[in-house]
Design a protein around this motif. Structure first.
Motif, PDB file in Angstrom:
ATOM      1  N   ASP A 246     -10.999 -21.653 -21.149  1.00  0.00           N
ATOM      2  CA  ASP A 246      -9.683 -21.171 -21.579  1.00  0.00           C
ATOM      3  C   ASP A 246      -9.109 -20.256 -20.493  1.00  0.00           C
ATOM      4  O   ASP A 246      -9.796 -19.353 -20.019  1.00  0.00           O
ATOM      5  N   PRO A 247      -7.858 -20.459 -20.086  1.00  0.00           N
ATOM      6  CA  PRO A 247      -7.294 -19.627 -19.012  1.00  0.00           C
ATOM      7  C   PRO A 247      -7.380 -18.137 -19.293  1.00  0.00           C
ATOM      8  O   PRO A 247      -7.579 -17.339 -18.365  1.00  0.00           O
ATOM      9  N   ARG A 248      -7.229 -17.740 -20.546  1.00  0.00           N
ATOM     10  CA  ARG A 248      -7.310 -16.311 -20.846  1.00  0.00           C
ATOM     11  C   ARG A 248      -8.724 -15.774 -20.633  1.00  0.00           C
ATOM     12  O   ARG A 248      -8.899 -14.638 -20.179  1.00  0.00           O
ATOM     13  N   PHE A 249      -9.739 -16.579 -20.959  1.00  0.00           N
ATOM     14  CA  PHE A 249     -11.086 -16.087 -20.719  1.00  0.00           C
ATOM     15  C   PHE A 249     -11.407 -16.084 -19.233  1.00  0.00           C
ATOM     16  O   PHE A 249     -12.046 -15.144 -18.727  1.00  0.00           O
ATOM     17  N   LEU A 250     -10.981 -17.106 -18.504  1.00  0.00           N
ATOM     18  CA  LEU A 250     -11.224 -17.135 -17.064  1.00  0.00           C
ATOM     19  C   LEU A 250     -10.593 -15.922 -16.395  1.00  0.00           C
ATOM     20  O   LEU A 250     -11.175 -15.314 -15.490  1.00  0.00           O
ATOM     21  N   SER A 251      -9.395 -15.558 -16.848  1.00  0.00           N
ATOM     22  CA  SER A 251      -8.730 -14.379 -16.301  1.00  0.00           C
ATOM     23  C   SER A 251      -9.461 -13.092 -16.688  1.00  0.00           C
ATOM     24  O   SER A 251      -9.595 -12.170 -15.880  1.00  0.00           O
ATOM     25  N   THR A 252      -9.968 -13.037 -17.928  1.00  0.00           N
ATOM     26  CA  THR A 252     -10.752 -11.881 -18.366  1.00  0.00           C
ATOM     27  C   THR A 252     -12.024 -11.742 -17.531  1.00  0.00           C
ATOM     28  O   THR A 252     -12.409 -10.638 -17.133  1.00  0.00           O
ATOM     29  N   LEU A 253     -12.674 -12.858 -17.259  1.00  0.00           N
ATOM     30  CA  LEU A 253     -13.891 -12.845 -16.450  1.00  0.00           C
ATOM     31  C   LEU A 253     -13.605 -12.281 -15.063  1.00  0.00           C
ATOM     32  O   LEU A 253     -14.372 -11.456 -14.545  1.00  0.00           O
ATOM     33  N   ASP A 254     -12.491 -12.687 -14.467  1.00  0.00           N
ATOM     34  CA  ASP A 254     -12.135 -12.173 -13.146  1.00  0.00           C
ATOM     35  C   ASP A 254     -11.847 -10.673 -13.205  1.00  0.00           C
ATOM     36  O   ASP A 254     -12.238  -9.921 -12.304  1.00  0.00           O
ATOM     37  N   ALA A 255     -11.152 -10.232 -14.266  1.00  0.00           N
ATOM     38  CA  ALA A 255     -10.824  -8.814 -14.381  1.00  0.00           C
ATOM     39  C   ALA A 255     -12.075  -7.967 -14.549  1.00  0.00           C
ATOM     40  O   ALA A 255     -12.215  -6.899 -13.926  1.00  0.00           O
ATOM     41  N   ILE A 256     -13.014  -8.429 -15.381  1.00  0.00           N
ATOM     42  CA  ILE A 256     -14.273  -7.697 -15.563  1.00  0.00           C
ATOM     43  C   ILE A 256     -15.065  -7.691 -14.267  1.00  0.00           C
ATOM     44  O   ILE A 256     -15.663  -6.680 -13.885  1.00  0.00           O
TER      45      ILE A 256
END
Length: 623
Positions: free
Chosen positions: A512-522
């Motif tokens: 999911d794009p939102r999780f991929l983005s969350t992973l990058d932010a973390i």
């Protein structure tokens, strides 16, 4: 062979041994920590949550310990487990030769109604002629109770009003010069010779054995205990790349199991600091509901169905009891017996590990509201229903009653997974896990055709999902964040590593794009060379003074999140790096500090559960 080495010049009598330089032994009722220099500096009896008999880990002067030292100089020390067992061997290379100390607590068979708790120390000369000195210095009830010492040749007894500790030896035990509390033994061994010591505890009114100690009995106990551990580990279905680390984690988890009840404690220690000299020092000798889903997942994936069944039975008893007989939510943690009354007090007479005070016994978090535990509880029982023997009608009825409470109370503030002490907040992770609770109940109802209020459950499930997506997402950061916004205001921009579990619990697809983005932010905000912080404490006030290290469970969640998103090579590198932060025996404390030292209670079950899950899933992804 895994080893720990210490220099010969250190003043071991006064110094605190590093947390990582310990190994764990136990008998599925309690456990002891054995330092790499041969001392036992933590031991509670007869249960994990009993007061300590030896506690110099928390106060070098007043805590008490059991030392085993060569009289001559020691060049180096090595410590390792007898293969595929929880029998610990400490080898000392000295000026006069080589000596080994074998430490174990005999376990002869599963669910042994005649189990007899013993701590066995066998000292063997491997090469040369060795003179050894053993100092037995118990300090009962966390060092609060005075005791009377009696010596009877080869036996020493230490008695207070609440407990008697008896040590029998194959060599004479005598009074320590100028001291009326301790006992010593000094003896010489030639190559091939051994000396034996056995410690037993007796509560008032119990029948304490007094028969002579037969050295040949030690070999019988040793062989039987080896057979027990190897037979148990032989059930494992894991044959992947990291067999040694996974199996050592499994053996460690088994040591943290209280076999008579099925409970799995968080750690066998209390008071070990998250920061040296700091005050974040907690008692972890209890059972957190949160551990349930991860425990069952790990045990079931490896093939240990008996332990999974026993833990589910323990969980169901807690579910039926609720808030310890009171109306209201489940408690966050329980005692081994399933009671939630765990008042927290400070042991002010103890200085704490390397001066880290206060030392706390009991845990005030038992009175917190952590809504996420409903998700972890229901998910664990869902997994057992899917992979185990299934749940009963009574269990389903209890789950429905708990869910009814949650459906009425989910939209509130709580302390959530990290047990902060700054007041309740509206946590995103708690909402995700509330969604898990409702979603898994719906799944079980469909799978088994069980009676359920599906229209209501489905409506709340969807409301929870929409709330997380709308109020837990921070557009500017491009990440899900620790707390929800609301009423048109954006959420605080605080990253939280607990949100790495979103694809693990099926809330989001890992792609999911939102999780991929969350992973990058973390990755950018909380990860330092595979080590992961829970959150940035400077941005998220948690009501506690001081700082903390990286959380090892979060580091293994990071590995699993990378795996699930397809970043397999990164995941493998992160996992291999995390393995280098284990101690010499493959065990982990709760945290890893700035300089790479292990901090917090040791060893921590939650970390080893996450290691197993990360390794199994990465193995599968790599084919």
């Amino acid at each position: 062979m895994s080893t720990a080495r210490t220099g010969a010049g250190e003043d071991a009598h006064a110094a605190y041994v590093p947390i990582a330089e310990h190994g764990l032994i136990g008998d599925l009722r309690t456990a002891a920590l054995v330092a790499a220099d041969g001392r036992i500096d933590w031991f509670c009896a007869p249960r994990f949550d009993s007061p300590s008999v030896f506690g110099s880990l928390l106060d070098a002067d007043r805590g008490g310990c059991w030392r085993m030292d060569p009289v001559c100089g020691v060049a180096s020390r090595q410590q390792f487990y007898f293969p595929d067992t929880n029998i610990l061997i400490t080898r000392m290379l000295t000026e006069d030769g080589i000596v080994e100390v074998q430490d174990f607590m005999p376990v002869l068979r599963r669910h042994d109604p005649g189990h007899r708790q013993r701590l066995v120390r066998r000292v063997s000369a491997v090469r040369g002629t060795m003179t050894m000195r053993s100092l037995i210095a118990p300090r009962l009830n966390y060092g609060r109770d005075r005791h009377v010492r009696e010596l009877h040749g080869y036996t020493a007894e230490f008695s207070s009003g609440a407990l008697t500790v008896r040590v029998r030896g194959s060599v004479p035990l005598t009074a320590r010069e100028g001291d009326g509390a301790d006992a010593v033994a000094e003896f010489s061994l030639r190559a091939g010779e051994s000396a034996l010591f056995v410690l037993e505890t007796c509560e008032p009114g119990a029948d304490c054995p007094r028969e002579p100690l037969r050295p040949e009995r030690a070999e019988e106990l040793f062989r039987a205990t080896v057979a027990f551990w190897r037979d148990w580990l032989g059930q494992s279905r894991y044959t992947g790349r990291w067999r040694e680390m996974v199996h050592r984690s499994a053996l460690t988890l088994k040591l943290l199991t209280h076999e008579p009840t099925g409970a799995v404690i968080a750690a066998p220690t209390l008071g070990l600091p998250e920061e040296i000299g700091g005050g974040r020092n907690w008692d972890y000798r209890y059972v957190w509901i949160r551990d349930a889903a991860f425990s069952l997942y790990a045990l079931l994936r490896l093939g240990f169905t008996e332990e999974a069944e026993a833990f589910v039975e323990w969980l169901v008893r807690c579910l039926r009891r609720g808030g310890d007989g009171e109306p209201g939510p489940l408690r966050v943690l329980y005692s081994i017996d399933g009671h939630a009354d765990l008042p927290e007090e400070e042991l002010t007479h103890l200085e704490g590990y390397r001066g880290s005070a206060p030392v706390r016994v009991g845990n005030r978090a038992a009175g917190q509201l952590q809504l996420d535990i409903y998700g972890e509880l229901v998910d664990s029982i869902y997994l057992f229903n899917k992979y185990g023997k299934g749940i009963s009608w009574e269990t389903w009825s209890d789950l429905c009653a708990a869910l009814d409470w949650l459906l009425d109370n989910w939209d509130g503030a709580d302390e959530s997974i990290w047990e902060t002490r700054a007041g309740r907040r509206r946590h995103t992770y708690s909402r995700v896990m509330c969604w898990v609770a409702v979603e898994r109940m719906i799944r079980m109802a469909h799978q088994r055709g069980l009676p359920a209020d599906l229209p209501r459950w489905t409506a709340v499930r969807d409301l929870l999902y929409r709330q997380v997506m709308a109020e837990g997402w921070h557009e500017e950061l491009g990440s899900f964040v620790q707390r929800l916004g609301g009423e048109g205001s954006p959420p605080p921009g605080i990253l939280d590593a607990s949100l790495l579990v979103m694809p693990m619990v099926k809330f989001l697809s890992p792609k999911d794009p939102r999780f991929l983005s969350t992973l990058d932010a973390i990755g950018a905000g909380l990860v330092a060379d595979s080590l992961v912080f829970r959150y940035d404490a400077s941005e998220s006030a948690d009501g506690l003074d001081g700082t903390e290290g990286t959380f090892s469970i979060c580091s293994f969640w990071w590995v699993e999140a990378l795996t699930r998103t397809g970043r397999v090579e990164e995941a493998r590198l992160a996992l291999e790096k995390m393995f280098t932060y284990a101690n010499h025996l493959g065990q982990y404390a709760e945290q890893i500090g700035v300089t790479g030292e292990q901090l917090g209670n040791f060893p921590q079950a939650f970390t080893h559960l996450a290691l197993i899950s990360a390794a199994v899933n990465l193995d599968r992804a790599m084919g």
